[in-house]
Design a protein around this motif. Structure first.
Motif, mmCIF file in Angstrom:
data_model
loop_
_atom_site.group_PDB
_atom_site.id
_atom_site.type_symbol
_atom_site.label_atom_id
_atom_site.label_comp_id
_atom_site.label_asym_id
_atom_site.label_seq_id
_atom_site.Cartn_x
_atom_site.Cartn_y
_atom_site.Cartn_z
ATOM 1 N N ALA A 362 -10.356 -4.638 2.248
ATOM 2 C CA ALA A 362 -10.710 -4.871 3.653
ATOM 3 C C ALA A 362 -10.443 -3.618 4.494
ATOM 4 O O ALA A 362 -10.513 -3.668 5.724
ATOM 5 C CB ALA A 362 -9.927 -6.064 4.186
ATOM 6 N N GLY A 363 -10.134 -2.507 3.845
ATOM 7 C CA GLY A 363 -9.953 -1.237 4.571
ATOM 8 C C GLY A 363 -8.585 -1.077 5.190
ATOM 9 O O GLY A 363 -8.393 -0.210 6.036
ATOM 10 N N VAL A 364 -7.638 -1.901 4.776
ATOM 11 C CA VAL A 364 -6.268 -1.786 5.313
ATOM 12 C C VAL A 364 -5.380 -1.278 4.180
ATOM 13 O O VAL A 364 -5.456 -1.782 3.053
ATOM 14 C CB VAL A 364 -5.784 -3.157 5.844
ATOM 15 C CG1 VAL A 364 -4.312 -3.131 6.202
ATOM 16 C CG2 VAL A 364 -6.631 -3.570 7.058
ATOM 17 N N HIS A 365 -4.564 -0.276 4.479
ATOM 18 C CA HIS A 365 -3.693 0.280 3.439
ATOM 19 C C HIS A 365 -2.373 -0.472 3.373
ATOM 20 O O HIS A 365 -1.852 -0.901 4.394
ATOM 21 C CB HIS A 365 -3.375 1.747 3.715
ATOM 22 C CG HIS A 365 -4.588 2.589 3.813
ATOM 23 N ND1 HIS A 365 -5.559 2.619 2.840
ATOM 24 C CD2 HIS A 365 -4.995 3.441 4.775
ATOM 25 C CE1 HIS A 365 -6.510 3.447 3.209
ATOM 26 N NE2 HIS A 365 -6.196 3.957 4.383
ATOM 27 N N VAL A 366 -1.864 -0.561 2.148
ATOM 28 C CA VAL A 366 -0.558 -1.185 1.934
ATOM 29 C C VAL A 366 0.426 -0.066 1.612
ATOM 30 O O VAL A 366 0.243 0.658 0.637
ATOM 31 C CB VAL A 366 -0.599 -2.174 0.747
ATOM 32 C CG1 VAL A 366 0.750 -2.853 0.567
ATOM 33 C CG2 VAL A 366 -1.701 -3.211 0.950
ATOM 34 N N VAL A 367 1.440 0.072 2.446
ATOM 35 C CA VAL A 367 2.445 1.117 2.227
ATOM 36 C C VAL A 367 3.790 0.406 2.048
ATOM 37 O O VAL A 367 4.199 -0.386 2.900
ATOM 38 C CB VAL A 367 2.480 2.107 3.413
ATOM 39 C CG1 VAL A 367 3.451 3.235 3.122
ATOM 40 C CG2 VAL A 367 1.094 2.673 3.686
ATOM 41 N N TYR A 368 4.433 0.685 0.921
ATOM 42 C CA TYR A 368 5.642 -0.076 0.574
ATOM 43 C C TYR A 368 6.900 0.586 1.123
ATOM 44 O O TYR A 368 7.053 1.806 1.065
ATOM 45 C CB TYR A 368 5.767 -0.207 -0.947
ATOM 46 C CG TYR A 368 4.697 -1.091 -1.537
ATOM 47 C CD1 TYR A 368 4.816 -2.480 -1.490
ATOM 48 C CD2 TYR A 368 3.554 -0.544 -2.099
ATOM 49 C CE1 TYR A 368 3.817 -3.301 -2.007
ATOM 50 C CE2 TYR A 368 2.552 -1.351 -2.622
ATOM 51 C CZ TYR A 368 2.690 -2.728 -2.574
ATOM 52 O OH TYR A 368 1.706 -3.533 -3.082
ATOM 53 N N GLY A 369 7.798 -0.231 1.637
ATOM 54 C CA GLY A 369 9.077 0.252 2.132
ATOM 55 C C GLY A 369 10.214 -0.349 1.341
ATOM 56 O O GLY A 369 10.302 -0.190 0.116
ATOM 57 N N ALA A 388 4.412 -1.877 5.151
ATOM 58 C CA ALA A 388 3.620 -1.475 6.322
ATOM 59 C C ALA A 388 2.147 -1.675 5.990
ATOM 60 O O ALA A 388 1.692 -1.261 4.924
ATOM 61 C CB ALA A 388 3.882 -0.008 6.655
ATOM 62 N N LEU A 389 1.435 -2.338 6.885
ATOM 63 C CA LEU A 389 -0.021 -2.441 6.746
ATOM 64 C C LEU A 389 -0.637 -1.498 7.770
ATOM 65 O O LEU A 389 -0.230 -1.495 8.941
ATOM 66 C CB LEU A 389 -0.484 -3.886 6.984
ATOM 67 C CG LEU A 389 0.054 -4.924 5.996
ATOM 68 C CD1 LEU A 389 -0.549 -6.302 6.296
ATOM 69 C CD2 LEU A 389 -0.246 -4.539 4.550
#
Ligand code: AMP
Ligand code: GLY
Length: 468
Positions: A362-369, A388-389
């Motif tokens: 869907a064009g949203v990045h998933v960034v893990y913390g 973080a999305l």
């Protein structure tokens, strides 16, 4: 080129993500196993990132050409000094220069000594008696700040964290008794923004301005946190921030770098100015010596694909080609999914089920913390900011809406600030600055406090081009 990324949070995942299209290899030294970094890294080691000897040993062993230090604690512990001593060029200042972040007292004294503009009134009491008299005689609302590192959580603001001056004095005295230094600063009113720049031996190269949401709860309620989310605008300004105000803030960054150089400090890394845009222009709240988290995630998402390795290598070596400092003209919104209670009594350990493929599709990045893998498609939240999305679009509110719609692919016990990047919130902040600067102007159709959740769409005066 092989890069050692020091640190295991979402900011470091975003740094590594930006390096990969540049065909850089990444190795990671971090205390935790970040699922995003684990996927990218050629090698990773569980090391305390503040343990300079271990970081250097891993850097050598893994053949790192360049090091990038993500968080503040390793900078304050001298990890950049140790890497440089081992002849590994490093993005991140040495310990002495990193005091610009690790000691708020060092920072205010340096800026005052060199006449850098944009400072609030401040005082640093040396004893509990001085704290009492400074608070009683301050003459206007103030904030109390421990001088050292507190991950954004140690500052008490009169009017939100305490009411009476004597309560502020009591907090200041507690900090003094614990052995730290403390600052009392004039409480500034306005809108906060962050302006980061790459700093080399001869240049200061700004990144897009970002607004971070520091308070834990919607409507800027709750405790101060490391940052619940953030946005950036297509033209790299902000709805309430004009090019002139941004340039004034940039002047403060330049003057600060000059002041550091005049004191004999070399600075190769990221300089982050946290500003309050007040009625009279930008005033400096703090400096950080690294990418903001989450602000770094916004700007790294916008970095033109391909050259990030060259840019970071240049920063580490003290010279960059300014053509490398280019950011796509797009708006971004970052929202952090955090454990319930984050910013107060946090309840870690909840399991999130997250369809990362559907979110990315869907064009949203998933960034893990701060998460661990808990099973296929599942992560376990730690006690800090979890995932973080990142949405990207031509307007901020569209980028925010993208993140909101991606939330249907996530379930489990988490909290997120839905208000970040909504039209209503953008209009409220724009209106806040307009009212501050023209208090005699007619009252706004929008309340300055938070619009109730069921408020009708704002009939705001915010110019459409700022929203777009
Ligand atoms: P700092 O660690 O100095 O950035 O402070 C953390 C947060 O406290 C800032 O992002 C502001 O929200 C708030 N804060 C810090 N200094 C001031 C000030 N002088 N006036 C108002 N708010 C402040
Ligand atoms: N988001 C604030 C910081 O990185 O310090």
């Amino acid at each position: 080129m092989r890069f050692l990324v020091v640190g295991g949070g979402a900011r470091e995942h975003a740094i590594a993500r930006a390096l990969v299209p540049a065909e850089a290899e990444v190795v990671v030294a971090s205390a935790n196993a970040n699922p995003g970094l684990e996927r990218i890294a050629r090698r990773s080691a569980r090391i305390d990132p503040t343990d300079a000897a271990k970081v250097v040993a891993f850097a050598r062993d893994s053949g790192a050409d360049i090091a990038v230090i993500g968080p503040e604690a390793p900078l304050a512990a001298g990890v950049a000094d140790a890497l440089r001593a081992a002849e590994i060029p490093t993005v991140g200042p040495d310990r002495d220069a990193a005091q610009i972040e690790s000691s708020k007292l060092f920072c205010r004294e340096l800026l005052t000594r060199h006449g850098v503009p944009g400072q609030p009134k401040w005082v640093a009491p040396l004893s509990v008696d001085e704290a009492d008299s400074a608070a009683a005689g301050f003459g206007r609302p103030f904030v109390v700040k421990p001088s050292g590192l507190t991950a954004g959580k140690g500052v008490w603001v009169q009017g939100s964290d305490f009411t009476e001056a004597r309560e502020g004095a009591a907090y200041a005295k507690t900090l003094l008794v614990q052995g730290g230094r403390v600052l009392l600063e004039e409480r500034l009113e306005g809108e906060e923004f962050s302006l980061m720049a790459f700093v080399t031996d001869s240049g200061v190269y700004p990144m897009p301005a970002v607004q971070d949401f520091k308070r834990a709860l919607e409507g800027d309620h709750g405790g101060n946190t490391g940052g619940m989310g953030s946005y950036s605008q297509r033209d790299h300004l902000l709805p309430f921030l004009s090019a002139r105000d941004r340039d004034l803030a940039l002047t403060i960054l330049h003057r600060t770098v000059d002041a550091l150089r005049a004191q004999g400090f070399r600075y190769r890394g990221i300089l982050y100015g946290g500003f309050m845009l007040t009625a009279t222009g930008p005033v400096l709240l703090e400096f950080n010596a690294r990418f903001g988290d989450p602000e770094g995630i916004n700007v790294l998402t916008l970095y033109e694909e391909g050259d990030f390795a060259d840019l970071l290598a240049g920063v580490a070596q003290g010279r960059v080609d300014s053509n490398l400092v280019t950011f796509r003209p797009r708006a971004t919104v970052v929202k952090y999914l955090v454990p319930p209670g984050y910013g107060g009594s946090v309840r870690p350990g909840g399991i999130l089920t997250l369809d990362a493929k559907a979110i990315e599709a869907a064009g949203v990045h998933v960034v893990y913390g701060s998460v661990d893998i808990a099973g296929p498609g599942q992560v376990r939240l730690g006690s800090s900011r979890g995932v973080a999305l990142v949405g990207e679009a031509s307007a901020i509110y569209e980028a925010g809406a993208r993140v909101e719609s991606a939330l249907r692919h996530v379930s489990g016990p988490y909290y997120v600030r839905h208000d970040i990047g909504t039209k209503e919130d953008l209009a409220r902040r724009w209106e806040h600055v307009r009212r501050l600067r023209a208090p005699e102007a007619k009252p706004s159709p929008l309340p300055l406090s938070v619009a109730p959740p069921d408020a009708p769409p704002a009939s705001h005066g915010i110019p459409e081009q700022l929203l777009g």
